[in-house]
Design an enzyme around this catalytic site. Structure first.
Site, PDB file in Angstrom:
ATOM      1  NE  ARG A   1      -6.354  20.488  20.632  1.00 38.43           N
ATOM      2  CZ  ARG A   1      -6.901  21.270  21.569  1.00 38.43           C
ATOM      3  NH1 ARG A   1      -7.495  22.417  21.251  1.00 38.43           N
ATOM      4  NH2 ARG A   1      -6.834  20.941  22.834  1.00 38.43           N
TER       5      ARG A   1
ATOM      6  CB  SER B   1      -3.551  14.272  21.953  1.00 44.37           C
ATOM      7  OG  SER B   1      -3.488  14.710  23.285  1.00 44.37           O
TER       8      SER B   1
ATOM      9  CD  GLU C   1      -4.767  17.097  18.828  1.00 42.24           C
ATOM     10  OE1 GLU C   1      -5.741  16.677  19.485  1.00 42.24           O
ATOM     11  OE2 GLU C   1      -3.918  17.877  19.285  1.00 42.24           O
TER      12      GLU C   1
HETATM   13  C1  LIG Z   1       4.768  16.312  24.077  1.00 43.58           C
HETATM   14  C2  LIG Z   1       3.712  17.057  23.300  1.00 43.58           C
HETATM   15  C3  LIG Z   1       2.660  17.669  23.965  1.00 43.58           C
HETATM   16  C4  LIG Z   1       1.673  18.367  23.253  1.00 43.58           C
HETATM   17  N1  LIG Z   1       0.661  18.954  23.953  1.00 43.58           N
HETATM   18  C5  LIG Z   1      -0.300  19.628  23.265  1.00 43.58           C
HETATM   19  C6  LIG Z   1      -1.381  20.247  23.967  1.00 43.58           C
HETATM   20  O1  LIG Z   1      -1.467  20.223  25.189  1.00 43.58           O
HETATM   21  N2  LIG Z   1      -2.328  20.896  23.233  1.00 43.58           N
HETATM   22  C7  LIG Z   1      -2.268  20.971  21.867  1.00 43.58           C
HETATM   23  O2  LIG Z   1      -3.149  21.583  21.250  1.00 43.58           O
HETATM   24  N3  LIG Z   1      -1.247  20.380  21.185  1.00 43.58           N
HETATM   25  C8  LIG Z   1      -0.269  19.728  21.845  1.00 43.58           C
HETATM   26  N4  LIG Z   1       0.763  19.138  21.150  1.00 43.58           N
HETATM   27  C9  LIG Z   1       0.767  19.185  19.670  1.00 43.58           C
HETATM   28  C10 LIG Z   1       1.474  20.390  19.056  1.00 43.58           C
HETATM   29  O3  LIG Z   1       2.488  20.930  19.904  1.00 43.58           O
HETATM   30  C11 LIG Z   1       0.480  21.501  18.687  1.00 43.58           C
HETATM   31  O4  LIG Z   1      -0.517  21.002  17.825  1.00 43.58           O
HETATM   32  C12 LIG Z   1       1.152  22.693  18.011  1.00 43.58           C
HETATM   33  O5  LIG Z   1       0.174  23.675  17.790  1.00 43.58           O
HETATM   34  C13 LIG Z   1       1.811  22.371  16.673  1.00 43.58           C
HETATM   35  O6  LIG Z   1       2.666  23.462  16.352  1.00 43.58           O
HETATM   36  P1  LIG Z   1       3.969  23.241  15.439  1.00 43.58           P
HETATM   37  O7  LIG Z   1       4.648  24.549  15.293  1.00 43.58           O
HETATM   38  O8  LIG Z   1       4.800  22.148  15.978  1.00 43.58           O
HETATM   39  O9  LIG Z   1       3.295  22.810  14.074  1.00 43.58           O
HETATM   40  P2  LIG Z   1       3.793  21.672  13.069  1.00 43.58           P
HETATM   41  O10 LIG Z   1       3.697  20.361  13.734  1.00 43.58           O
HETATM   42  O11 LIG Z   1       5.092  22.056  12.489  1.00 43.58           O
HETATM   43  O12 LIG Z   1       2.653  21.776  11.970  1.00 43.58           O
HETATM   44  C14 LIG Z   1       1.321  21.378  12.259  1.00 43.58           C
HETATM   45  C15 LIG Z   1       0.414  21.910  11.140  1.00 43.58           C
HETATM   46  O13 LIG Z   1       0.433  23.337  11.204  1.00 43.58           O
HETATM   47  C16 LIG Z   1       0.860  23.898   9.971  1.00 43.58           C
HETATM   48  N5  LIG Z   1       1.649  25.098  10.298  1.00 43.58           N
HETATM   49  C17 LIG Z   1       2.747  25.199  11.100  1.00 43.58           C
HETATM   50  N6  LIG Z   1       3.158  26.480  11.178  1.00 43.58           N
HETATM   51  C18 LIG Z   1       2.319  27.200  10.401  1.00 43.58           C
HETATM   52  C19 LIG Z   1       2.211  28.584  10.065  1.00 43.58           C
HETATM   53  N7  LIG Z   1       3.061  29.505  10.513  1.00 43.58           N
HETATM   54  N8  LIG Z   1       1.188  28.974   9.240  1.00 43.58           N
HETATM   55  C20 LIG Z   1       0.302  28.064   8.742  1.00 43.58           C
HETATM   56  N9  LIG Z   1       0.356  26.744   9.026  1.00 43.58           N
HETATM   57  C21 LIG Z   1       1.343  26.323   9.846  1.00 43.58           C
HETATM   58  C22 LIG Z   1       1.703  22.813   9.300  1.00 43.58           C
HETATM   59  O14 LIG Z   1       1.728  22.969   7.898  1.00 43.58           O
HETATM   60  C23 LIG Z   1       0.958  21.553   9.747  1.00 43.58           C
HETATM   61  O15 LIG Z   1      -0.137  21.286   8.913  1.00 43.58           O
HETATM   62  C24 LIG Z   1       1.758  18.448  21.843  1.00 43.58           C
HETATM   63  C25 LIG Z   1       2.824  17.839  21.177  1.00 43.58           C
HETATM   64  C26 LIG Z   1       3.802  17.148  21.890  1.00 43.58           C
HETATM   65  C27 LIG Z   1       4.953  16.527  21.148  1.00 43.58           C
END
Ligand SMILES: Cc1cc2nc3c(=O)[nH]c(=O)nc-3n(C[C@H](O)[C@H](O)[C@H](O)COP(=O)(O)OP(=O)(O)OC[C@H]3O[C@@H](n4cnc5c(N)ncnc54)[C@H](O)[C@@H]3O)c2cc1C
Length: 303
Positions: free
Chosen positions: A179, A229, A299
């Protein structure tokens, strides 16, 4: 109509061509459904607009924050001053590059990307189907599930520095670990990712994705807003098991709660605030530490 702030006026003058929104609710853009207004939210259509935003925002004197699908962030109740740049659905597009590679823009969701790979008869992204974030957020976080993770498939990332300069990093240069990627330190932004997959049968790939989705629906509280998580997996054991053993399933601070269905998830039961979620996470980490001696680390990114 409320009067515009100086920063909002300046931003409108600096970026007349870029789609901007003033006072947009962060709760609307985060899966926790929590967060006050962003002073300015920008929706760049492409890398050029993003570069312009980054370049000129140095003159605005406030470092912008980057938002993907908002599925791993806890946004503050009082909102965010300055500029939030939203990339979901903005940096959009996917293409097959050759026999085993696809290039995916950062704003595409991991589920859409996994479905595209399946249609192309490419295996390796089944784990990503059902992770609600974008490829950009997935690369930043090295998202993973069910034994797969982005680091296994991402061979190269196209990035942009905080001053708008484009460059690429190979997988080795991304310094992926659990992560984590080097982007947490550099602050660079993902524009696109080159993913290496293996040819496979589309029907079998879809079947595997269905099985994983069924596992998710059976075990996760998908009917409540959350950020997935709440804690990283510690080196000893699983966060959910430790929280459960500490008797914290269902533990509440206001409307923020440890899910009854999955003790690894913090959920919003209706009107939770960011302060309540922060207190919940702090209480849980403290009680688990007292009972097991193991320190849990969030996380979810707390802004
Ligand atoms: C129901 C549910 C289930 C989930 N299951 C999982 C799972 O199985 N495994 C897992 O790993 N995660 C899981 N997640 C968490 C999440 O979906 C992941 O961590 C995902 O990678 C976050 O992506 P995001 O686009 O939503 O990022 P955001 O939440 O918008 O941002 C997260 C971080 O990434 C940075 N960021 C976003 N986009 C960029 C970019 N283009 N360049 C640089 N930095 C950036 C942001 O600044 C921030 O610091 C889950 C979440 C939910 C709600």
């Amino acid at each position: 109509m409320t009067e515009l702030t100086d920063f909002q006026r300046k931003t409108a003058a600096f970026f007349p061509e870029i789609s901007l929104s003033f006072g947009e609710s962060l709760a609307k853009h985060t899966s926790f459904r929590i967060g006050g207004p962003a002073e300015v939210m920008a929706f760049p259509k492409n890398g050029e607009e993003l570069s312009e935003l980054l370049n000129k925002s140095a003159l605005l004197d406030r470092k912008p924050v980057i938002l993907g699908a908002g599925t791993n962030v806890l946004a503050p109740d009082e909102g965010l001053p300055g500029l939030a740049i939203c990339l979901k659905d903005c940096l959009d597009g996917m293409e097959r590059v050759d026999e085993t590679h696809i290039r995916v823009m950062a704003g595409v969701t991991m589920t859409r990307c996994a479905m595209f790979a399946a249609k192309e008869g490419l295996s390796g992204l089944e784990f990503a189907h059902g992770i609600p974030g974008t490829i950009g957020g997935g690369v930043y976080m090295n998202a993973g599930a069910y034994g797969g993770e982005i680091a296994r498939v991402c061979v190269e990332a196209e990035l942009m520095t905080s001053t708008g300069v484009r460059y690429t990093r190979t997988r080795e240069e991304m310094a992926f670990s659990y992560r984590h990627s080097c982007l947490e330190e550099t602050g660079d932004i993902v524009l696109s990712a080159l993913l290496e997959l293996t040819p496979g049968d589309p029907e079998q790939i879809r079947q595997r994705m269905k099985e994983l989705q069924a596992k998710r629906s059976a075990s996760q509280p998908l009917n409540y807003p959350s950020a997935g998580s709440a804690f990283k997996r510690p080196s000893q054991g699983y966060a959910a098991a430790l929280i459960d053993e500490a008797g914290l399933r269902g533990y509440r601070v206001g409307d923020a709660a440890i899910s009854e269905k999955h003790a690894g998830f913090a959920v919003n039961l209706g009107n939770a605030t960011a302060e309540q979620v922060k207190r919940l996470l702090a209480d849980v980490a403290r009680i688990v530490k007292e009972k097991s001696g193991i320190q849990l680390e969030p996380e979810v990114r707390v802004w």
